[in-house]
Design a protein around this motif. Structure first.
Motif, mmCIF file in Angstrom:
data_model
loop_
_atom_site.group_PDB
_atom_site.id
_atom_site.type_symbol
_atom_site.label_atom_id
_atom_site.label_comp_id
_atom_site.label_asym_id
_atom_site.label_seq_id
_atom_site.Cartn_x
_atom_site.Cartn_y
_atom_site.Cartn_z
ATOM 1 N N VAL A 49 46.587 54.629 34.628
ATOM 2 C CA VAL A 49 45.238 54.083 34.782
ATOM 3 C C VAL A 49 44.767 53.472 33.471
ATOM 4 O O VAL A 49 44.235 52.360 33.433
ATOM 5 C CB VAL A 49 44.262 55.173 35.273
ATOM 6 N N ALA A 50 44.995 54.177 32.376
ATOM 7 C CA ALA A 50 44.563 53.666 31.078
ATOM 8 C C ALA A 50 45.327 52.405 30.689
ATOM 9 O O ALA A 50 44.748 51.459 30.161
ATOM 10 C CB ALA A 50 44.753 54.736 30.010
ATOM 11 N N ALA A 51 46.620 52.370 30.965
ATOM 12 C CA ALA A 51 47.436 51.214 30.581
ATOM 13 C C ALA A 51 47.149 50.005 31.460
ATOM 14 O O ALA A 51 47.134 48.872 30.992
ATOM 15 C CB ALA A 51 48.908 51.567 30.645
ATOM 16 N N SER A 52 46.928 50.214 32.735
ATOM 17 C CA SER A 52 46.764 49.079 33.637
ATOM 18 C C SER A 52 45.374 48.460 33.566
ATOM 19 O O SER A 52 45.203 47.308 33.942
ATOM 20 C CB SER A 52 47.065 49.489 35.076
ATOM 21 N N ALA A 53 44.395 49.186 33.091
ATOM 22 C CA ALA A 53 43.039 48.636 33.039
ATOM 23 C C ALA A 53 42.959 47.430 32.110
ATOM 24 O O ALA A 53 42.274 46.454 32.402
ATOM 25 C CB ALA A 53 42.053 49.706 32.587
ATOM 26 N N SER A 54 43.675 47.467 31.001
ATOM 27 C CA SER A 54 43.607 46.350 30.061
ATOM 28 C C SER A 54 44.544 45.221 30.442
ATOM 29 O O SER A 54 44.453 44.136 29.899
ATOM 30 C CB SER A 54 43.953 46.845 28.653
ATOM 31 N N ARG A 55 45.456 45.445 31.384
ATOM 32 C CA ARG A 55 46.409 44.415 31.767
ATOM 33 C C ARG A 55 46.083 43.773 33.104
ATOM 34 O O ARG A 55 46.794 42.892 33.545
ATOM 35 C CB ARG A 55 47.798 45.035 31.846
ATOM 36 N N SER A 56 45.054 44.199 33.759
ATOM 37 C CA SER A 56 44.773 43.717 35.095
ATOM 38 C C SER A 56 44.270 42.283 35.081
ATOM 39 O O SER A 56 43.482 41.881 34.237
ATOM 40 C CB SER A 56 43.730 44.602 35.771
ATOM 41 N N ALA A 57 44.728 41.525 36.060
ATOM 42 C CA ALA A 57 44.291 40.140 36.212
ATOM 43 C C ALA A 57 43.006 40.049 37.028
ATOM 44 O O ALA A 57 42.464 38.964 37.210
ATOM 45 C CB ALA A 57 45.398 39.331 36.877
ATOM 46 N N LYS A 58 42.526 41.169 37.510
ATOM 47 C CA LYS A 58 41.356 41.167 38.384
ATOM 48 C C LYS A 58 40.134 40.558 37.688
ATOM 49 O O LYS A 58 39.438 39.724 38.270
ATOM 50 C CB LYS A 58 41.053 42.587 38.850
ATOM 51 N N ALA A 59 39.879 40.957 36.456
ATOM 52 C CA ALA A 59 38.717 40.428 35.729
ATOM 53 C C ALA A 59 38.852 38.925 35.489
ATOM 54 O O ALA A 59 37.874 38.182 35.603
ATOM 55 C CB ALA A 59 38.554 41.159 34.401
ATOM 56 N N LEU A 60 40.061 38.477 35.195
ATOM 57 C CA LEU A 60 40.290 37.051 34.984
ATOM 58 C C LEU A 60 40.026 36.265 36.259
ATOM 59 O O LEU A 60 39.346 35.234 36.239
ATOM 60 C CB LEU A 60 41.727 36.815 34.504
ATOM 61 N N VAL A 61 40.511 36.753 37.379
ATOM 62 C CA VAL A 61 40.306 36.058 38.649
ATOM 63 C C VAL A 61 38.832 36.065 39.032
ATOM 64 O O VAL A 61 38.300 35.052 39.503
ATOM 65 C CB VAL A 61 41.184 36.686 39.753
ATOM 66 N N GLN A 62 38.152 37.169 38.815
ATOM 67 C CA GLN A 62 36.724 37.228 39.155
ATOM 68 C C GLN A 62 35.919 36.215 38.355
ATOM 69 O O GLN A 62 34.997 35.598 38.883
ATOM 70 C CB GLN A 62 36.180 38.633 38.944
ATOM 71 N N SER A 63 36.262 36.019 37.092
ATOM 72 C CA SER A 63 35.530 35.031 36.294
ATOM 73 C C SER A 63 35.957 33.603 36.626
ATOM 74 O O SER A 63 35.203 32.655 36.409
ATOM 75 C CB SER A 63 35.709 35.307 34.800
ATOM 76 N N ALA A 64 37.169 33.421 37.187
ATOM 77 C CA ALA A 64 37.669 32.086 37.495
ATOM 78 C C ALA A 64 37.344 31.624 38.912
ATOM 79 O O ALA A 64 37.387 30.424 39.192
ATOM 80 C CB ALA A 64 39.180 32.052 37.289
ATOM 81 N N LEU A 65 37.028 32.538 39.816
ATOM 82 C CA LEU A 65 36.812 32.182 41.222
ATOM 83 C C LEU A 65 35.788 31.079 41.460
ATOM 84 O O LEU A 65 35.992 30.245 42.349
ATOM 85 C CB LEU A 65 36.439 33.421 42.034
ATOM 86 N N PRO A 66 34.686 30.999 40.717
ATOM 87 C CA PRO A 66 33.735 29.906 40.975
ATOM 88 C C PRO A 66 34.323 28.510 40.762
ATOM 89 O O PRO A 66 33.802 27.533 41.292
ATOM 90 C CB PRO A 66 32.606 30.167 39.967
ATOM 91 N N PHE A 67 35.428 28.402 40.030
ATOM 92 C CA PHE A 67 36.012 27.097 39.720
ATOM 93 C C PHE A 67 37.186 26.743 40.637
ATOM 94 O O PHE A 67 37.671 25.619 40.600
ATOM 95 C CB PHE A 67 36.483 27.075 38.265
ATOM 96 N N ILE A 68 37.637 27.701 41.433
ATOM 97 C CA ILE A 68 38.817 27.487 42.269
ATOM 98 C C ILE A 68 38.394 27.115 43.677
ATOM 99 O O ILE A 68 37.660 27.859 44.328
ATOM 100 C CB ILE A 68 39.707 28.748 42.279
ATOM 101 N N ARG A 69 38.873 25.945 44.119
ATOM 102 C CA ARG A 69 38.646 25.509 45.495
ATOM 103 C C ARG A 69 39.940 25.681 46.283
ATOM 104 O O ARG A 69 41.002 25.926 45.705
ATOM 105 C CB ARG A 69 38.208 24.042 45.513
ATOM 106 N N HIS A 70 39.840 25.511 47.570
ATOM 107 C CA HIS A 70 41.017 25.695 48.421
ATOM 108 C C HIS A 70 42.143 24.717 48.066
ATOM 109 O O HIS A 70 43.316 25.048 48.184
ATOM 110 C CB HIS A 70 40.640 25.551 49.902
ATOM 111 N N ASP A 71 41.787 23.526 47.610
ATOM 112 C CA ASP A 71 42.802 22.522 47.315
ATOM 113 C C ASP A 71 43.088 22.362 45.821
ATOM 114 O O ASP A 71 43.752 21.410 45.416
ATOM 115 C CB ASP A 71 42.388 21.179 47.908
ATOM 116 N N SER A 72 42.619 23.277 44.992
ATOM 117 C CA SER A 72 42.849 23.189 43.548
ATOM 118 C C SER A 72 44.328 23.345 43.223
ATOM 119 O O SER A 72 45.010 24.187 43.799
ATOM 120 C CB SER A 72 42.075 24.283 42.808
#
Length: 178
Positions: A49-72
């Motif tokens: 749990v401690a190791a994976s929290a800093s490596r997760s892509a979840k936070a990156l995707v959450q911050s990037a989702l407003p810029f991603i469209r279906h055809d991007s």
């Protein structure tokens, strides 16, 4: 530190039990095995749990989702972000840009050495830097590129222009054309 203290406490308990003669019964052996296994899985679970929290892509995707469209058109530049594809939940390929001399690609030495052909009916997804420069220029909609923040200056120098940072999480960024 806490794990080491717990292990030392257990070890001292086992030594004291052995000195008093409790270690000679079969019940004590089974009890020790059960306690050891339970503690092992508990401590390994906490470590994961401690190791994976800093490596997760979840936070990156959450911050990037407003810029991603279906055809991007999405690229991953000279890195592989574990879990990115899972969190993006896309139904189309993501293009991976990498150096031909890299020893592992997508976590696999085989993929790096052999660069397998795409599945029938699918386009190429493993691009070198020159192919990426061409795709960057020819994509009609602004391409979205996931990269490590430290590699953005190299990306810009290979493209011969600047990029615009759209999102950031940890050491990774999402950039596009300005």
């Amino acid at each position: 530190g806490l794990s080491a203290a717990v292990m030392a406490f257990i070890f001292v308990g086992f030594v004291c039990g052995n000195l008093k003669g409790y270690g000679r019964s079969q019940f004590a052996a089974y009890l020790c095995i059960c306690v050891d296994m339970a503690l092992f899985f508990l401590l390994v679970g906490q470590l994961m749990v401690a190791a994976s929290a800093s490596r997760s892509a979840k936070a990156l995707v959450q911050s990037a989702l407003p810029f991603i469209r279906h055809d991007s058109q999405i690229f991953i530049y000279d890195t592989y972000i574990t879990g990115l594809v899972f969190y993006l939940r896309l139904d189309r390929p993501i293009l991976i840009v990498t150096s031909p001399i890299k020893t592992t690609l997508m976590g696999s030495p085989y993929v790096s050495m052999h660069r397998p052909n795409p599945a029938p009916g699918r386009g190429k997804i493993l691009l070198n830097f020159d192919e990426f420069s061409t795709a960057w220029r020819e994509t009609k909609d602004p391409p979205l590129v996931f990269a490590k923040a430290k590699n953005v200056s190299r990306l810009e120098s290979q493209l011969g222009g600047s990029t615009k940072e759209l999102a950031r999480a940890g050491e990774h960024v999402l950039v596009s054309r300005p």
